[in-house]
Write a protein that holds these residues in place. Structure first.
Motif, PDB file in Angstrom:
ATOM      1  N   ALA A 176       0.832  -1.206   0.000  1.00 12.83           N
ATOM      2  CA  ALA A 176       0.000   0.000   0.000  1.00 12.83           C
ATOM      3  C   ALA A 176       0.869   1.259   0.000  1.00 12.83           C
ATOM      4  N   LYS A 177       1.942   1.221   0.768  1.00 11.53           N
ATOM      5  CA  LYS A 177       2.830   2.395   0.805  1.00 11.53           C
ATOM      6  C   LYS A 177       3.561   2.554  -0.518  1.00 11.53           C
ATOM      7  N   LEU A 178       3.955   1.429  -1.142  1.00 13.47           N
ATOM      8  CA  LEU A 178       4.617   1.496  -2.441  1.00 13.47           C
ATOM      9  C   LEU A 178       3.698   2.122  -3.490  1.00 13.47           C
ATOM     10  N   TYR A 179       2.403   1.822  -3.380  1.00 17.06           N
ATOM     11  CA  TYR A 179       1.435   2.374  -4.337  1.00 17.06           C
ATOM     12  C   TYR A 179       1.379   3.907  -4.287  1.00 17.06           C
ATOM     13  N   THR A 180       1.777   4.499  -3.190  1.00 18.97           N
ATOM     14  CA  THR A 180       1.741   5.966  -3.114  1.00 18.97           C
ATOM     15  C   THR A 180       2.869   6.595  -3.931  1.00 18.97           C
ATOM     16  N   TYR A 181       3.837   5.779  -4.379  1.00 17.36           N
ATOM     17  CA  TYR A 181       4.979   6.305  -5.139  1.00 17.36           C
ATOM     18  C   TYR A 181       5.027   5.825  -6.587  1.00 17.36           C
ATOM     19  N   THR A 182       4.103   4.986  -6.996  1.00 17.61           N
ATOM     20  CA  THR A 182       4.060   4.530  -8.382  1.00 17.61           C
ATOM     21  C   THR A 182       2.613   4.415  -8.838  1.00 17.61           C
ATOM     22  N   ARG A 183       2.376   4.724 -10.099  1.00 17.63           N
ATOM     23  CA  ARG A 183       1.029   4.605 -10.664  1.00 17.63           C
ATOM     24  C   ARG A 183       0.750   3.201 -11.186  1.00 17.63           C
ATOM     25  N   ALA A 184       1.766   2.367 -11.205  1.00 19.34           N
ATOM     26  CA  ALA A 184       1.584   1.016 -11.748  1.00 19.34           C
ATOM     27  C   ALA A 184       0.632   0.206 -10.879  1.00 19.34           C
ATOM     28  N   ARG A 185      -0.353  -0.411 -11.522  1.00 17.49           N
ATOM     29  CA  ARG A 185      -1.289  -1.323 -10.865  1.00 17.49           C
ATOM     30  C   ARG A 185      -1.466  -2.525 -11.770  1.00 17.49           C
ATOM     31  N   PRO A 186      -1.600  -3.703 -11.193  1.00 17.67           N
ATOM     32  CA  PRO A 186      -1.716  -4.897 -12.042  1.00 17.67           C
ATOM     33  C   PRO A 186      -3.042  -4.886 -12.836  1.00 17.67           C
ATOM     34  N   PRO A 187      -3.005  -5.345 -14.087  1.00 20.35           N
ATOM     35  CA  PRO A 187      -1.817  -5.784 -14.838  1.00 20.35           C
ATOM     36  C   PRO A 187      -1.129  -4.589 -15.482  1.00 20.35           C
ATOM     37  N   SER A 188       0.179  -4.448 -15.258  1.00 24.98           N
ATOM     38  CA  SER A 188       0.898  -3.278 -15.757  1.00 24.98           C
ATOM     39  C   SER A 188       2.187  -3.624 -16.478  1.00 24.98           C
ATOM     40  N   ARG A 189       2.512  -4.924 -16.525  1.00 25.53           N
ATOM     41  CA  ARG A 189       3.792  -5.388 -17.101  1.00 25.53           C
ATOM     42  C   ARG A 189       4.966  -4.755 -16.360  1.00 25.53           C
TER      43      ARG A 189
END
Length: 593
Positions: free
Chosen positions: A509-522
């Motif tokens: 969850a914390k990593l998601y605050t620094y990247t827009r990548a969400r599965p499926p994202s390659r």
């Protein structure tokens, strides 16, 4: 090394004029005579001495890029590597006509000397009353051409010419007379030495494609700026710390009667200005490294460096090479020479030209200031942190070792994938991180009875040893994992599946605050998210889900990460999984064993 044969242009014959028109738009203070290819100051101060230079094009910013208040009043431009004719030069003399006179400065190349000299003599014949108002100075600063070889034609004119007319131009702007400007320029021209080195020759737009002149691991010292061969070739390419002293020796040596052109004393009293000139195709990253080595080499031999200039001053189209120029400043006992303070003040004066580069106007430091203290504040676990042990400390360390070794084994395959789907460095980046973690295990910094400390160590390894996007993502995840372990563990002293479950969920969850990548994202997010979501079903099931998600990335359209910049049809054709995702798969399968 292959020669770059492709160019950005409309047509080869119009390239010079197109460039001059662009320059005139870049600097509205300039005007252009398109017929004679003369760039000149639109409204010059005709109460001051004018300076003219010129020659074949392809050496930009020299010379047209130095036309402007404080340096040149006009520049005459020939075709690429070809001297302008006398008609063009006479036009420039007419355009800058003034009350105090004109100084023509040319590089010592036969065509330039003949055509500019012819124009001067024709002008004097047509304007007898102004014959003494035009002076002519030839600059030959190349030290690669010895006296015997150049006894008829003399030394070639190279980047040192720019220093001559920068200093002379500043003096002219101050209002000095023609004789004084000429005398200073002549003195400076007698004190400059230049040596060049290249990885390869260059190709003239419009000419037949050039072939490689040098081997893949070969350089040429003393190359001219028109593809003339150099003094000698060296193989293999030496490191800068070995190459730079060799180049400087060409300029500073007084032991070779054929090549000792400048009166260096080499007794610790010499003072210089250093110019590091990009011949056109050297990256700024490399060029500034050259600057550092040159300054260190000079200071190491007792030479005082008063100023450093770096950038493209006189190029050879896109030649992958550079030149070093030294201006030997006057010694204290040279009573007839201009003062060092005068020379430096003229060099430091601001010039309103696109070609002149920023300079500090100060002596470069002999040592680089560095921060004091012990380094990163995140190097140790805080005093209030809770100590957390694995149920089986030895098994914990063994699992981390397996994961690292698995990543190292997978490096060739990950690299192969990344050469197709990215920039080719993912495998080596992960391998570097894995090897660094193994070193930390060997040092005893990663222990099973201190899981929090181990996770933080992994985070720091990712940050320092991996770098780039992957390093940042791994470091953020493991830093967040350490936070999650502390909050999930509460007062417990031993990890459990429930503690890990809460910790990895909060870390993602914390990593998601620094990247827009969400599965499926390659991206590596795909297997990581699959692992976290399936963890309640047990560690083996979570690893299996992550492996499946990593393999599935071969069919996913790239939306983020390195693959987002790769042409989509190529990814579909090659059918390779995402390299970062494959790295996560390798880590998790290694942990499982």
């Amino acid at each position: 090394m292959s020669v770059q044969n492709k160019h950005f242009l409309n047509t080869a014959p119009t390239l010079v004029l197109d460039s001059l028109e662009g320059l005139a738009r870049l600097n509205p203070a300039l005007a252009l005579d398109p017929t004679e290819k003369v760039v000149y100051v639109q409204s010059p101060d005709r109460s001051k001495v004018a300076l003219i230079c010129g020659g074949g094009s392809g050496h930009e910013p020299a010379h047209a890029g130095f036309v402007g208040d404080g340096i040149l009043t006009a520049a005459v431009c020939g075709s690429v590597f070809a001297s302008p004719n006398a008609v063009q030069v006479r036009r420039a003399i007419d355009l800058v006509d003034n009350d105090k006179g004109t100084l023509i400065i040319v590089k010592n190349y036969t065509g330039d000397v003949l055509n500019f000299g012819l124009a001067k003599e024709q002008y004097a014949a047509l304007h007898a009353d102004k014959a003494d108002k035009v002076k002519f100075l030839i600059v030959g600063d190349d030290v690669a051409v010895g006296r015997n070889q150049g006894k008829i034609v003399g030394r070639r004119g190279l980047a040192g010419t720019v220093l001559v007319y920068k200093i002379a131009g500043a003096l002219a702007r101050r209002g000095s007379g023609l004789d004084e400007v000429y005398n200073i320029a002549e003195w400076v021209s007698s004190r400059v030495g230049t040596i060049g080195v290249g990885l390869e020759h260059t190709q003239v737009p419009g000419n037949a494609p050039a072939k490689s002149h040098l081997g893949a691991d070969e350089i040429e010292i003393g190359m001219g700026i028109h593809n003339e061969p150099g003094h000698r070739r060296i193989s293999p390419v030496p490191p800068l710390k070995e190459l730079i002293p060799q180049l400087l020796e060409f300029i500073t040596s007084t032991s070779d009667p054929d090549r000792s052109f400048l009166p260096f004393r080499n007794d610790g009293s010499d003072e210089v200005v250093l110019m590091v000139n990009n011949l056109g195709g050297v990256s700024e990253l490399e060029l500034v490294a050259v600057v550092g080595e040159a300054v260190k080499a000079l200071q190491g031999t007792g030479v005082t460096v008063h100023r450093v200039l770096s950038g493209s001053f006189m190029s050879s189209l896109n030649m992958p090479g550079f030149s070093l120029t030294l201006l030997l400043l006057p010694q204290k006992d040279e009573s007839s020479a201009p003062s060092t303070s005068l020379i430096l003040s003229l060099l430091d004066e601001k010039a309103e030209t696109p070609g002149w580069r920023w300079t500090s106007g100060s002596v470069p430091p002999s040592s680089i200031p560095q921060p004091s203290g012990s380094g990163s504040s995140a190097s140790v676990l805080g005093a209030g942190a809770h100590r957390l042990s694995a149920p089986d400390p030895a098994a914990f360390v063994a699992a981390v070792e397996r994961a690292c070794k698995r990543v190292i084994e997978e490096e060739p395959e990950i690299t192969r994938m990344d050469t197709i789907a990215g920039d080719g460095d993912c495998g080596l980046t992960l391998k570097a991180g894995a090897e660094a973690v193994l070193q930390q295990i060997q040092k005893g910094a990663i222990k099973g009875d201190d899981v929090l400390g181990a996770v933080i160590q992994v985070s720091q390894v990712a940050e320092k040893e991996m770098g780039g996007t992957s390093g940042a993502l791994y470091s953020i995840f493991f830093s967040a994992l350490a936070q999650g372990l502390q909050s999930s563990a509460g007062s417990q002293s031993t990890t459990s599946d429930d503690i890990w479950k809460g910790a990895i969920s909060s870390a993602l969850a914390k990593l998601y605050t620094y990247t827009r990548a969400r599965p499926p994202s390659r991206t590596l997010i795909d297997p990581l998210a699959a692992f976290v979501q399936s963890f309640p079903n047990g560690f083996p099931a979570a690893v299996k889900a992550a492996a499946g998600a990593a393999d599935a990335t071969k069919d996913v359209e790239a939306k983020a990460g390195r693959s987002a910049y790769v042409e989509g049809d190529r990814l579909k054709k090659e059918k390779v999984p995402d390299p970062g995702a494959w790295g996560v798969k390798a880590i998790l399968e290694g942990l499982l064993g």
